[in-house]
Design an enzyme around this catalytic site. Structure first.
Site, PDB file in Angstrom:
ATOM      1  N   GLN A 226      71.598  11.870 -74.623  1.00 15.29           N
ATOM      2  CA  GLN A 226      71.703  12.338 -76.004  1.00 15.29           C
ATOM      3  C   GLN A 226      70.475  13.173 -76.371  1.00 15.29           C
ATOM      4  O   GLN A 226      69.336  12.761 -76.184  1.00 15.29           O
ATOM      5  CB  GLN A 226      71.834  11.143 -76.945  1.00 15.29           C
ATOM      6  CG  GLN A 226      72.027  11.516 -78.408  1.00 15.29           C
ATOM      7  CD  GLN A 226      73.347  12.215 -78.653  1.00 15.29           C
ATOM      8  OE1 GLN A 226      74.385  11.801 -78.152  1.00 15.29           O
ATOM      9  NE2 GLN A 226      73.308  13.277 -79.438  1.00 15.29           N
TER      10      GLN A 226
ATOM     11  N   LYS B  81      80.657   7.877 -79.670  1.00 21.11           N
ATOM     12  CA  LYS B  81      81.068   8.166 -78.296  1.00 21.11           C
ATOM     13  C   LYS B  81      81.478   6.893 -77.576  1.00 21.11           C
ATOM     14  O   LYS B  81      82.493   6.860 -76.858  1.00 21.11           O
ATOM     15  CB  LYS B  81      79.927   8.867 -77.546  1.00 21.11           C
ATOM     16  CG  LYS B  81      79.705  10.307 -78.004  1.00 21.11           C
ATOM     17  CD  LYS B  81      78.399  10.882 -77.487  1.00 21.11           C
ATOM     18  CE  LYS B  81      78.176  12.293 -78.034  1.00 21.11           C
ATOM     19  NZ  LYS B  81      76.846  12.849 -77.706  1.00 21.11           N
TER      20      LYS B  81
ATOM     21  N   ASP C  36      78.371  16.906 -69.815  1.00 16.72           N
ATOM     22  CA  ASP C  36      77.973  17.820 -70.891  1.00 16.72           C
ATOM     23  C   ASP C  36      78.013  19.276 -70.428  1.00 16.72           C
ATOM     24  O   ASP C  36      78.003  20.191 -71.248  1.00 16.72           O
ATOM     25  CB  ASP C  36      76.552  17.488 -71.380  1.00 16.72           C
ATOM     26  CG  ASP C  36      76.552  16.770 -72.725  1.00 16.72           C
ATOM     27  OD1 ASP C  36      77.558  16.850 -73.446  1.00 16.72           O
ATOM     28  OD2 ASP C  36      75.533  16.142 -73.054  1.00 16.72           O
TER      29      ASP C  36
END
Length: 292
Positions: A98, A54, A121
């Site tokens: 994460q 990422k 997200d």
């Protein structure tokens, strides 16, 4: 019939190029650089690989990448304090924590501590609720990537009969909401659905996100249907999806492979969401051609 192989890797590369162009224009015209902060707690090897990828792709798109690592024994209070600082930082437009988190940390509380406008997200209760009720929201990256691939393959989804196999908050439920928003007729099925193969067999669109290796067989598929395989399952023979690719490819009109299908779309859509969040934070129109 041999199904068209939907190349998510190639589509994601084009999407990243489009994002990089819009990021460059944002810098030139407004002096603004989108910033993505990724928080990793602990030393999970898979998570470390994801975070590194990422960060690399964020920088390649011309964005600022901020990486924050906490030890496995970090307290929930420490993590929430970090999120609070990132929420208040104007240089950070997107925040990603994460997953999975260590067991002593309440995942839901941490996710919901992220500012809604920075929740790239799309996991906060506020964003999931907005998506479900047809309001402007940050959309979870994997379902957004699936929708892009479907639109690219089929064009108008209106009136299509879609079956989503899986009811998770991360993929299944938001995928169903996105398909409904595109006027598809949607059934959400799962491992306990009675006569699952019969339910799937009537669908023009099948999205498999149940987490069972090669569960969806060729004889489950309506001839000519489009099949999106979200599954990533590690087996002795390597990575496989939730779909029996060879069997399904002999019947379907189009199908995504694993790897190389949905997977590459997830990070590309994360970048798209970060760019969108940056534009919204600065009172600019949403970027064009990046999803919803």
């Amino acid at each position: 019939m041999v199904a068209t192989r939907i190349d998510g890797k190639a589509f994601a590369a084009k999407l990243r190029d489009r994002i990089a162009g819009q990021v460059a224009a944002l810098k030139d015209e407004h002096g603004i650089t989108p910033g993505l902060a990724v928080v990793l707690v602990g030393e999970d090897p898979a998570s470390q690989v994801y975070v590194a990828s990422k960060g690399k792709q964020t920088k390649a798109a011309g964005m600022n990448s901020y990486e924050h690592r906490l030890p496995d024994d970090a307290s929930q209070a420490e993590l929430l304090a970090l999120i609070g600082r990132l929420n208040a930082d104007p240089a950070v437009h997107g925040i990603l924590v994460q997953l999975p988190l260590p067991k002593h940390i309440d995942e839901a509380e941490v996710i919901n501590a992220i500012a809604v406008k920075k929740d790239v997200d799309g996991f906060t209760t506020a964003n999931t609720g907005r998506l479900a009720t047809g309001q402007k929201a940050m959309v979870p990256c994997t379902p957004l990537g699936c929708l892009m691939l479907l639109r690219d393959q089929l064009g108008d989804l209106s009136g299509k009969d879609a079956v989503v196999i899986g009811r998770s908050n991360i993929v299944g439920k938001p995928m169903a909401a996105l398909l409904l928003a595109d006027s598809a007729t949607v059934t959400v099925a799962h491992s306990r659905t009675k006569d699952l193969s019969d339910v799937v067999r009537r669908a023009d669109i099948v999205v498999a996100a149940v987490g069972r290796p090669q569960m969806v067989k060729g004889d489950w598929i309506k001839p000519g249907a489009t099949v999106i395989d979200v599954g990533i399952n590690r087996t002795d023979s390597g990575l496989v999806g939730d779909v029996d690719y060879d069997g399904v490819a002999a019947v379907a009109g189009a199908v995504t492979p694993v790897p190389g299908g949905v997977g590459p779309m997830t990070i590309a859509c994360l970048l798209a969401n970060t760019l969108t969040a940056c534009c919204r934070a600065n009172g600019l129109p949403d970027p064009q051609g990046l999803g919803l």
